[in-house]
Design an enzyme around this catalytic site. Structure first.
Site, PDB file in Angstrom:
ATOM      1  N   PRO A 173      43.056-100.222 -24.244  1.00 50.29           N
ATOM      2  CA  PRO A 173      43.950-100.311 -24.578  1.00 50.29           C
ATOM      3  C   PRO A 173      43.815-101.545 -25.913  1.00 50.29           C
ATOM      4  CG  PRO A 173      44.205-100.838 -22.111  1.00 50.29           C
ATOM      5  CD  PRO A 173      42.612-100.653 -23.298  1.00 50.29           C
ATOM      6  N   ASN A 174      43.119-102.510 -25.825  1.00 44.55           N
ATOM      7  CA  ASN A 174      43.371-102.999 -26.688  1.00 44.55           C
ATOM      8  C   ASN A 174      42.725-102.434 -28.887  1.00 44.55           C
ATOM      9  OD1 ASN A 174      43.014-106.330 -28.713  1.00 44.55           O
ATOM     10  ND2 ASN A 174      41.804-105.453 -29.096  1.00 44.55           N
ATOM     11  N   HIS A 191      42.739 -92.142 -27.816  1.00 42.86           N
ATOM     12  CA  HIS A 191      41.903 -92.041 -25.395  1.00 42.86           C
ATOM     13  C   HIS A 191      40.878 -93.462 -26.195  1.00 42.86           C
ATOM     14  CE1 HIS A 191      40.522 -90.430 -22.294  1.00 42.86           C
ATOM     15  NE2 HIS A 191      41.157 -91.567 -22.070  1.00 42.86           N
ATOM     16  N   ASP A 192      41.003 -94.740 -26.089  1.00 44.00           N
ATOM     17  CA  ASP A 192      40.374 -96.151 -25.491  1.00 44.00           C
ATOM     18  C   ASP A 192      40.732 -97.287 -24.914  1.00 44.00           C
ATOM     19  OD1 ASP A 192      38.209 -97.300 -26.658  1.00 44.00           O
ATOM     20  OD2 ASP A 192      38.090 -96.578 -28.857  1.00 44.00           O
ATOM     21  N   ASP A 199      48.180 -85.335 -35.377  1.00 40.49           N
ATOM     22  CA  ASP A 199      48.084 -85.368 -33.687  1.00 40.49           C
ATOM     23  C   ASP A 199      46.204 -86.230 -34.097  1.00 40.49           C
ATOM     24  OD1 ASP A 199      47.501 -83.815 -31.575  1.00 40.49           O
ATOM     25  OD2 ASP A 199      47.018 -82.226 -31.791  1.00 40.49           O
ATOM     26  N   LYS A 207      45.285 -87.774 -31.165  1.00 42.98           N
ATOM     27  CA  LYS A 207      45.002 -88.057 -29.496  1.00 42.98           C
ATOM     28  C   LYS A 207      44.440 -88.893 -28.961  1.00 42.98           C
ATOM     29  CE  LYS A 207      45.272 -83.291 -28.681  1.00 42.98           C
ATOM     30  NZ  LYS A 207      45.357 -81.842 -30.184  1.00 42.98           N
ATOM     31  N   THR A 255      44.731 -77.041 -22.800  1.00 37.99           N
ATOM     32  CA  THR A 255      44.851 -76.186 -21.413  1.00 37.99           C
ATOM     33  C   THR A 255      43.450 -75.331 -21.302  1.00 37.99           C
ATOM     34  OG1 THR A 255      45.274 -75.556 -23.524  1.00 37.99           O
ATOM     35  CG2 THR A 255      47.035 -75.796 -22.174  1.00 37.99           C
ATOM     36  N   GLY A 261      51.474 -71.896 -34.936  1.00 41.34           N
ATOM     37  CA  GLY A 261      50.265 -72.214 -35.531  1.00 41.34           C
ATOM     38  C   GLY A 261      50.773 -70.412 -36.470  1.00 41.34           C
ATOM     39  N   ARG A 298      53.883 -67.328 -28.332  1.00 41.45           N
ATOM     40  CA  ARG A 298      53.726 -66.008 -29.272  1.00 41.45           C
ATOM     41  C   ARG A 298      54.918 -65.440 -28.664  1.00 41.45           C
ATOM     42  NH1 ARG A 298      50.853 -68.605 -30.667  1.00 41.45           N
ATOM     43  NH2 ARG A 298      48.699 -68.671 -31.087  1.00 41.45           N
TER      44      ARG A 298
HETATM   45  O1  C5P Z   1      48.721 -71.008 -33.844  1.00 42.21           O
HETATM   46  P1  C5P Z   1      48.222 -71.173 -32.643  1.00 42.21           P
HETATM   47  O2  C5P Z   1      49.529 -71.097 -32.473  1.00 42.21           O
HETATM   48  O3  C5P Z   1      47.802 -71.263 -31.432  1.00 42.21           O
HETATM   49  O4  C5P Z   1      48.933 -72.899 -32.459  1.00 42.21           O
HETATM   50  C1  C5P Z   1      48.555 -73.354 -31.917  1.00 42.21           C
HETATM   51  C2  C5P Z   1      48.532 -75.077 -31.786  1.00 42.21           C
HETATM   52  O5  C5P Z   1      48.681 -75.868 -30.746  1.00 42.21           O
HETATM   53  C3  C5P Z   1      47.183 -75.483 -32.267  1.00 42.21           C
HETATM   54  O6  C5P Z   1      47.345 -76.989 -33.791  1.00 42.21           O
HETATM   55  C4  C5P Z   1      45.606 -76.144 -30.865  1.00 42.21           C
HETATM   56  O7  C5P Z   1      44.451 -76.797 -31.542  1.00 42.21           O
HETATM   57  C5  C5P Z   1      47.063 -76.748 -30.189  1.00 42.21           C
HETATM   58  N1  C5P Z   1      47.238 -77.054 -29.004  1.00 42.21           N
HETATM   59  C6  C5P Z   1      46.614 -76.110 -28.130  1.00 42.21           C
HETATM   60  N2  C5P Z   1      47.474 -76.072 -26.632  1.00 42.21           N
HETATM   61  C7  C5P Z   1      46.441 -77.223 -26.774  1.00 42.21           C
HETATM   62  C8  C5P Z   1      46.817 -78.574 -27.080  1.00 42.21           C
HETATM   63  C9  C5P Z   1      46.886 -77.866 -28.948  1.00 42.21           C
HETATM   64  O8  C5P Z   1      46.889 -74.640 -28.632  1.00 42.21           O
HETATM   65  N3  C5P Z   1      46.414 -77.094 -24.499  1.00 42.21           N
END
Ligand code: C5P
Length: 246
Positions: A69-70, A66-67, A62, A64, A126, A218, A189
């Site tokens: 292109p090069n 973001h910069d 992960d 992520k 989110t 998670g 969940r």
């Molecule tokens: O423990 P949980 O199920 O909330 O973990 C969700 C995982 O997804 C975490 O690693 C969190 O950083 C990641 N994540 C997120 N929402 C996002 C992007 C990534 O919950 N929009």
């Protein structure tokens, strides 16, 4: 295919030992292990080898990115040599950056005769509300319409999929022309589980029915008394969603 192969477990843990223990416990009851900033910046990139030794065959880096292109292309070449299953970039880096990322991974993989990592674009975090998007970032519309726009941009630039809220999955699935474009959704969940700090959640069955291909789950697994049973229950719930989807 194992029932849990579409579960991505984030190894949101402070030490590599704890992460390796989680991998040893869960094995292939989950399909992919996600390594994020916390583990990378505390244990370093060598953590990936230790995780592999514990049984993590598919690693989600992960990063992520973001910069310009090069810079992103150079990072992608190095990441491709790490043999990870996928890597993340921010779609808001723009089309040239996304194309450079894909091209660099492809070239490096060809050079070394290895498989390139899948490229997943993060759409709108989110944590960004409509108000923040409009008033701070000066982007018009809603987070959902912007996420769909960025998903289409990512698909047109050659990304393999996106990370998006399950609430955006259906709209993205309908808008993106490529049927094999992958949608990865956190914020899931199981029914009756604690939501923690996730505000807008869906159950595994709902997320799959909405078009998600992979679920990032998670704490409901890592925090369970029996993590294997928790992962298996989530996999079983996903099957229910597949049936209602088809
Ligand atoms: O423990 P949980 O199920 O909330 O973990 C969700 C995982 O997804 C975490 O690693 C969190 O950083 C990641 N994540 C997120 N929402 C996002 C992007 C990534 O919950 N929009």
């Amino acid at each position: 295919m194992q029932p849990g192969s579409r579960i991505i477990l984030p190894l949101d843990l402070p030490t590599v030992d704890q992460a390796c223990n989680a991998v040893s416990t869960l094995g292939d009851n989950v399909g992919v292990y996600k390594v994020g900033f916390e583990l990378l910046y505390s244990a370093g990139i060598r953590a990936l080898d230790e995780l592999r030794s514990s049984g993590a065959d598919r690693i989600f880096l992960d990063a992520k990115l973001h910069d310009i292109p090069n810079t992103v292309a150079a990072a992608m070449r190095a990441i491709t040599r790490l043999h990870v299953w996928c890597v993340t970039v921010h779609a808001s880096g723009g089309k040239a950056m996304l194309e450079a990322a894909r091209e660099a991974a492809e070239q490096e993989a060809n050079l070394h005769q290895i498989t390139r990592p899948k490229l997943f674009a993060v759409t709108v975090l989110t944590s960004i509300s409509d108000t923040v998007l409009n008033n701070e970032l000066l982007v018009e519309g809603t987070a959902k319409t912007h996420a769909v726009h960025l998903a289409m941009l990512a698909a047109s630039a050659g990304c393999d999929g996106v990370i998006a809220s399950p609430h955006e999955a259906r709209a993205i699935r309908n808008a993106v022309p490529q049927p094999d474009f992958l949608i990865v959704t956190p914020g899931v969940r199981p029914a009756n589980a604690l939501h923690g700090d996730q505000a807008r959640v869906m159950t595994p069955a709902e997320a799959v029915a909405a078009g998600s291909d992979y679920l990032v789950v998670g704490r409901p697994i890592l925090g369970a008394d029996d993590p294997v049973a928790a992962a298996q229950a989530i996999a079983a719930e996903m099957v229910t969603g597949c049936h209602s989807h088809s």
